[in-house]
Enzyme design. Structure first.
Site, PDB file in Angstrom:
ATOM      1  N   TYR A 103     -13.130   7.217 -13.663  1.00  0.00           N
ATOM      2  CA  TYR A 103     -13.291   5.958 -12.922  1.00  0.00           C
ATOM      3  C   TYR A 103     -13.965   4.910 -13.817  1.00  0.00           C
ATOM      4  O   TYR A 103     -13.525   3.763 -13.890  1.00  0.00           O
ATOM      5  CB  TYR A 103     -14.126   6.222 -11.666  1.00  0.00           C
ATOM      6  N   LYS A 119     -12.135   1.495 -14.967  1.00  0.00           N
ATOM      7  CA  LYS A 119     -12.675   0.189 -14.557  1.00  0.00           C
ATOM      8  C   LYS A 119     -13.111  -0.632 -15.770  1.00  0.00           C
ATOM      9  O   LYS A 119     -12.977  -1.860 -15.761  1.00  0.00           O
ATOM     10  CB  LYS A 119     -13.818   0.371 -13.557  1.00  0.00           C
ATOM     11  N   THR A 123     -16.813   1.408   2.584  1.00  0.00           N
ATOM     12  CA  THR A 123     -15.388   1.563   2.927  1.00  0.00           C
ATOM     13  C   THR A 123     -15.070   3.062   2.937  1.00  0.00           C
ATOM     14  O   THR A 123     -15.897   3.870   2.509  1.00  0.00           O
ATOM     15  CB  THR A 123     -14.467   0.902   1.865  1.00  0.00           C
ATOM     16  N   ASP A 177       0.853  -1.189   0.000  1.00  0.00           N
ATOM     17  CA  ASP A 177       0.000   0.000   0.000  1.00  0.00           C
ATOM     18  C   ASP A 177       0.891   1.242   0.000  1.00  0.00           C
ATOM     19  O   ASP A 177       2.064   1.199   0.383  1.00  0.00           O
ATOM     20  CB  ASP A 177      -0.913   0.033   1.229  1.00  0.00           C
ATOM     21  N   ASN A 185      -5.829  -4.600  -6.326  1.00  0.00           N
ATOM     22  CA  ASN A 185      -6.997  -3.974  -5.710  1.00  0.00           C
ATOM     23  C   ASN A 185      -6.874  -2.469  -5.513  1.00  0.00           C
ATOM     24  O   ASN A 185      -7.882  -1.772  -5.430  1.00  0.00           O
ATOM     25  CB  ASN A 185      -7.227  -4.667  -4.351  1.00  0.00           C
TER      26      ASN A 185
END
Ligand code: NAD
Length: 250
Positions: free
Chosen positions: A157, A161, A192, A38, A91
């Site tokens: 986005y 994606k 999240t 990360d 991810n």
């Protein structure tokens, strides 16, 4: 819930929060050694400690998926620490507050494409040779419902994606017969920190778009990812698995 793993190793990017964190915990609890990567140093190091405290195997890596050299370093570290790399979960991702296409902030466009699409490509570029060298395995790339349908307020986005969906298919075509299954996962809206930009009213509007009547949880997406990596998914490759509470069925 148990998945069939036998001590292999996995790299999870964007592991410090949300879906990546839940996935790293679940995979470690099911016997995988986990390279957690990360851009947030403290959080990813804390996660590795937590996994070890729970009896799992984990090594932390600090890196930015939009820098190819960081993805290469992550793979090298996994191979060095664990002996081989068998699985990867690409991810890491960011949201899109860049506005409709006619007046989009182009720096924002570039950032979202760099992290959400190029980041997956750089990951694959270095993970695939290592997984082939290990004798095969599987990869899950993080797409979204917005890799299947559009959202007018988030063109970068949506484009990134959709790119992940196509990249996954092209990669699966090349590598499936060589022992590397490659699939994409397409969550609906999941509770999240990525959704912190939405106020309470916007949250309620989002819930209405999910026939199941609620948003998803990070654990629910982690289970879908674990399934795709496991032997239970041995005939599944090049697939786009929706985990969206019915969002795209509306
Ligand atoms: P999150 O914000 O909780 O976690 C994202 C993680 O990615 C964070 O730990 C962050 O530090 C890391 N990250 C961001 N930029 C990075 C970079 N350049 N390099 C390395 N790491 C980086 O969000 P989340 O909801 O868990 O999102 C995880 C993935 O799931 C993203 O790709 C997101 O687009 C996707 N997704 C989320 C939802 C949702 O509703 N939450 C829905 C569909 C898909």
């Amino acid at each position: 819930m148990k998945y069939t793993f036998t001590g292999e190793t996995v790299l999870v990017s964007g592991a410090a929060s949300g879906i990546g964190k839940a996935t790293a915990h679940l995979l470690a609890a099911n016997g995988l050694a986990v390279l957690v990567s990360d851009i947030q140093k403290d959080a990813v190091e804390k996660l590795a400690q937590e996994i070890k405290a729970n009896g799992g195997r984990a090594v932390a890596h600090v890196g930015d998926v939009s820098r190819p050299e960081d993805s290469e370093n992550a793979v090298d570290l996994a191979v060095r620490e664990f002996g081989a790399l068998h699985f990867a979960v690409n991810n890491a991702g960011v949201g899109d507050g860049n506005g409709p296409m006619g007046d989009i902030n182009l720096e924002g466009w570039q950032r979202v494409i760099d992290i959400n699409l190029n980041g997956v490509a750089y990951g694959l570029r270095f993970q695939i040779p290592a997984i082939l060298a290990a004798g095969g395995g599987a990869i899950v790339n993080m797409s979204s419902i917005l890799g299947i349908v559009g959202e007018q307020t988030a063109p970068a986005y949506t484009a990134a994606k959709h790119g992940v969906t196509g990249l996954t298919r092209a990669t699966a075509l090349e590598y499936s017969a060589r022992g590397v299954r490659v699939n994409s996962i397409h969550p609906g809206y999941v509770d999240t920190p990525l959704l912190d930009v939405f106020d309470e009213q916007a949250h309620l509007e989002l819930i209405k778009k999910h026939p199941i009547g609620r948003l998803g949880t990070a654990d629910e997406i982690a289970h879908a990812i674990a399934f795709l990596l496991s032997d239970g998914a041995s005939f599944i490759t090049g697939a786009s698995l929706l985990a969206d509470g019915g969002y795209t069925a509306l």
